[in-house]
Design a protein around this motif. Structure first.
Motif, PDB file in Angstrom:
ATOM      1  N   UNK A   1     -18.300 -67.628 -77.146  1.00 35.68           N
ATOM      2  CA  UNK A   1     -18.480 -69.065 -77.327  1.00 35.68           C
ATOM      3  C   UNK A   1     -19.420 -69.692 -76.302  1.00 35.68           C
ATOM      4  N   UNK A   2     -19.840 -68.978 -75.288  1.00 35.43           N
ATOM      5  CA  UNK A   2     -20.726 -69.511 -74.268  1.00 35.43           C
ATOM      6  C   UNK A   2     -21.453 -68.399 -73.540  1.00 35.43           C
ATOM      7  N   UNK A   3     -22.240 -68.764 -72.544  1.00 37.18           N
ATOM      8  CA  UNK A   3     -23.023 -67.797 -71.771  1.00 37.18           C
ATOM      9  C   UNK A   3     -22.446 -67.694 -70.363  1.00 37.18           C
ATOM     10  N   UNK A   4     -21.669 -66.649 -70.080  1.00 35.30           N
ATOM     11  CA  UNK A   4     -21.084 -66.504 -68.745  1.00 35.30           C
ATOM     12  C   UNK A   4     -22.143 -66.190 -67.690  1.00 35.30           C
ATOM     13  N   UNK A   5     -21.803 -66.504 -66.459  1.00 38.03           N
ATOM     14  CA  UNK A   5     -22.644 -66.164 -65.308  1.00 38.03           C
ATOM     15  C   UNK A   5     -21.808 -65.357 -64.337  1.00 38.03           C
ATOM     16  N   UNK A   6     -22.293 -64.172 -63.980  1.00 38.72           N
ATOM     17  CA  UNK A   6     -21.621 -63.326 -62.988  1.00 38.72           C
ATOM     18  C   UNK A   6     -22.273 -63.583 -61.635  1.00 38.72           C
ATOM     19  N   UNK A   7     -21.481 -63.964 -60.652  1.00 38.79           N
ATOM     20  CA  UNK A   7     -22.025 -64.347 -59.345  1.00 38.79           C
ATOM     21  C   UNK A   7     -21.967 -63.226 -58.319  1.00 38.79           C
TER      22      UNK A   7
ATOM     23  N   UNK B   1     -23.799 -56.666 -72.390  1.00 41.09           N
ATOM     24  CA  UNK B   1     -23.024 -57.904 -72.361  1.00 41.09           C
ATOM     25  C   UNK B   1     -23.956 -59.093 -72.499  1.00 41.09           C
ATOM     26  N   UNK B   2     -23.463 -60.137 -73.155  1.00 40.37           N
ATOM     27  CA  UNK B   2     -24.214 -61.379 -73.256  1.00 40.37           C
ATOM     28  C   UNK B   2     -23.824 -62.262 -72.066  1.00 40.37           C
ATOM     29  N   UNK B   3     -24.400 -61.990 -70.919  1.00 42.05           N
ATOM     30  CA  UNK B   3     -24.092 -62.770 -69.727  1.00 42.05           C
ATOM     31  C   UNK B   3     -25.274 -62.737 -68.770  1.00 42.05           C
ATOM     32  N   UNK B   4     -25.344 -63.767 -67.948  1.00 40.82           N
ATOM     33  CA  UNK B   4     -26.365 -63.818 -66.906  1.00 40.82           C
ATOM     34  C   UNK B   4     -25.831 -63.183 -65.634  1.00 40.82           C
ATOM     35  N   UNK B   5     -26.690 -62.415 -64.969  1.00 43.01           N
ATOM     36  CA  UNK B   5     -26.313 -61.767 -63.710  1.00 43.01           C
ATOM     37  C   UNK B   5     -27.492 -61.963 -62.751  1.00 43.01           C
ATOM     38  N   UNK B   6     -27.566 -63.139 -62.099  1.00 40.54           N
ATOM     39  CA  UNK B   6     -28.749 -63.484 -61.314  1.00 40.54           C
ATOM     40  C   UNK B   6     -29.137 -62.448 -60.265  1.00 40.54           C
ATOM     41  N   UNK B   7     -28.161 -61.773 -59.669  1.00 34.33           N
ATOM     42  CA  UNK B   7     -28.491 -60.790 -58.633  1.00 34.33           C
ATOM     43  C   UNK B   7     -29.203 -59.576 -59.212  1.00 34.33           C
TER      44      UNK B   7
ATOM     45  N   UNK C   1     -22.214 -66.509 -79.399  1.00 32.05           N
ATOM     46  CA  UNK C   1     -22.963 -67.639 -78.870  1.00 32.05           C
ATOM     47  C   UNK C   1     -23.681 -67.301 -77.566  1.00 32.05           C
ATOM     48  N   UNK C   2     -23.120 -66.370 -76.793  1.00 29.29           N
ATOM     49  CA  UNK C   2     -23.701 -66.048 -75.493  1.00 29.29           C
ATOM     50  C   UNK C   2     -25.153 -65.604 -75.550  1.00 29.29           C
TER      51      UNK C   2
END
Length: 599
Positions: free
Chosen positions: A261-267, A295-301, A338-339
């Motif tokens: 349902x959204x776009x997670x962010x892994x910190x 995975x449908x997620x952002x991982x900035x590092x 949605x991610x």
């Protein structure tokens, strides 16, 4: 759809079976003859020749359209491959541009099909096997036929298939041999029904107790434990005859957002990824995992462009391929989630995923749009045919290595006998009994005789648990209050508890301020001892106050509820230990990883 595509149904590859036929240990390849529409009658078969590269032979004989079809795995509606059910036909036309699974497979030659109960019925082994065989019969290139059968909270094929408790309960047993055997049995049952791919095991390390999408799907919060269990299940599923997919790379265990349902962010930092998230994927790869799911997620590092991992070349190619050395099939998570759709259109997502390094595109929301987008990207030069060939070669090699080409069909007559056997059910029951974890006990348990009210979350859960307690000799009655009981439901439960000797409350996904916590608090005001049984994650215990006893089954599958009843009555002693830390509501740790009481 391009008009040339439909006209090629029987002309393409009668040589597919020959290209993969294994005779006496050697691979035999024959040219197509009588299967062609334009082959003259009376032609003698062409003599077979031997090749050491059946995948290359097949790939070289495929058109670009055929190869692009292989890049997709979709779901189809209908209990039969050739369904004419009006609702199923309408749904297939809308999403796939074909009336039914058989017509779609014949037209587009996808790499695979994924099953869901709501789309395919999946009511019994014979029906599932017939569906599988119908789809395979329609396809020139044998299909990957897959599902998400993680067990526990993610189950697509229910009873009579054996229902194992799931990942976190397995982690609670600390028994790697049991995890491998559970996967072997599960794989063999799937293969008996014509499935040859399972989107399991989950390799995520669940370090966020509030994670809304992983939780009990993870083996635990310790990277080493998760790594060992993920590798064991890779070996087990493959021994049972199915290909496996470790998921969700680069790790979905520390997020408060559901990527459906959204776009997670892994910190996590890069160092934290290496320490926490990477070990299970390394172990799964070393164990020979056929696929890794993105995975449908952002991982900035790991990628400061903030592209979702599914669309990230630094993550899929730089990290997974080059750093971890994975050479198998990279499959996306479902492209209708949605991610992955928050920033990009449904025509761009498949192309960007391939550019990032994905091979198999799972469940695009509009297949004809996605299919044409990939073809257009090749025509424009954004994607090269050589890049398409890389992915198709991996997909075909997987089908060859797992025996899918040699034996794509199931024995419909034998399917029922192979699924849900007494031995398999006994194995699931044993695992469930050894996973139940006793977190707290003031001496209330074991409770061997008397009257019991079973209340709380889940209509089927409370009913089944009451029936299981009755089977152990207790006078048990169920009263459902649900996941958010109102004041009336709480008052009814409190009244029903009057005169009982014990109250058992099933809980799931309790949070601070939860109505389930209010139910438990109200029941604690009565004279009967209250036992809380967490049938999801064990984190519920932090929000339920001073109950007389606290248990975790990590699952509401039938074997887990039967095991709970046996532990409550003392027929089975609790031996499970926590595979996660349970944090205290006010901070710190309430119950540490490895905690577990006995009798």
């Amino acid at each position: 759809m391009r008009s040339a595509k439909l006209s090629r149904k029987t002309v393409l590859l009668s040589s597919v079976a020959a290209a993969f036929a294994v005779v006496g240990g050697g691979v035999v390849v024959a040219e197509a003859t009588s299967e062609r529409e334009d082959a003259p009658e009376g032609d003698e078969p062409v003599e077979a020749t031997t090749t050491q590269d059946p995948v290359g032979e097949l790939l070289a004989s495929m058109s670009l359209e055929d190869k692009v079809g292989q890049l997709f795995m979709v779901y189809v509606h209908g209990e039969r491959a050739d369904t004419d059910d009006p609702d199923a036909v309408a749904a297939n036309r809308e999403r796939l541009g074909a009336d039914n699974g058989a017509a779609f497979v014949a037209a587009y030659r996808p790499g695979g099909v994924i099953y869901f109960d709501w789309a395919n019925g999946l009511r019994d082994p014979a029906q599932i096997a017939a569906l599988s065989n119908g789809l395979q019969a329609a396809s020139t290139v044998p299909l990957l036929i897959a599902t998400d059968q993680e067990y526990g909270s993610v189950v697509r094929i229910g009873e009579p298939a054996t229902q194992f408790p799931g990942a976190m309960p397995l982690g609670a047993t600390r028994d790697l041999a049991a995890a491998e055997e559970a996967a072997r049995i599960a794989g063999a049952e799937l293969r008996a029904m014509g499935l040859n791919q399972n989107f399991a095991p989950d390799a995520d390390v669940n370090v966020d107790p509030a994670n809304p999408v992983i939780g009990v799907r993870s083996f635990g919060s310790d990277p080493a434990l998760v790594a060992d269990f993920a590798a064991a299940q890779v070996r087990g599923y493959q021994a049972g005859g199915v290909a496996v997919s470790a998921k969700h790379f680069p790790g979905h265990g520390d997020t408060g957002t559901d990527s459906h349902v959204g776009l997670p962010v892994i910190t996590h930092t890069a160092e934290e990824w290496e320490r926490i998230d990477a070990p299970p994927f390394r172990a799964a790869i070393e164990a020979g995992a056929d696929m890794v799911m993105s995975a449908h997620l952002q991982f900035p590092a790991l990628d400061d462009s903030l592209a979702p991992a599914t669309l990230s070349r630094p993550i899929l190619t730089g990290l997974l391929r080059e750093r971890l050395g994975f050479t198998g099939v990279v499959v996306t998570d479902a492209l209708d989630m949605q991610g992955v759709r928050t920033e990009y259109g449904d025509d761009r997502v498949p192309v960007l995923a391939l550019l990032a390094g994905a091979d198999l595109l799972l469940m695009p929301p509009d297949f004809p749009l996605a299919y044409e987008a990939v073809l257009d990207a090749v025509a424009s030069g954004e994607l090269t045919e050589a890049r398409i060939d890389e992915s198709v070669r991996r997909i075909l090699a997987l089908k060859h290595s797992r025996g899918i080409v040699d034996a794509p069909e199931a024995d419909e007559g034998a399917a029922a006998e192979a699924v849900g056997s007494d031995a398999n059910l006994a194995a699931a029951a044993d695992i469930a009994e050894r996973s139940v974890t006793l977190l707290a006990n003031d001496g209330t348990l074991p409770f061997a005789a008397g009257s019991v009210l079973v209340t709380g979350w889940g209509e089927n859960t409370t009913r089944r648990l009451a029936e299981a307690l009755a089977a152990q000799g207790l006078a048990a009655e169920a009263l459902v209050t649900g996941d958010a009981p109102d004041a009336g439901a709480i008052a009814a439960a409190k009244a029903a508890a009057a005169g009982r000797d014990l109250v058992v409350v099933a809980t799931r996904d309790v949070r601070a301020g939860s109505a389930q916590a209010a139910l438990v608090a109200a029941l604690l005001e009565g004279p009967a001892p209250v036992v809380a049984a967490a049938v999801g994650t064990p984190y519920d215990a932090a929000h339920l106050g001073a109950v007389h006893a606290s248990l975790a089954s990590y699952s509401y599958a039938a074997p887990s509820l039967a095991a709970l009843a046996k532990v409550i009555t003392g027929a089975v002693a609790p031996t499970g230990t926590l595979p996660v830390d349970v944090p205290a509501a006010g901070g710190g740790v309430l119950y540490a990883l490895g905690h577990g009481l006995g009798y």
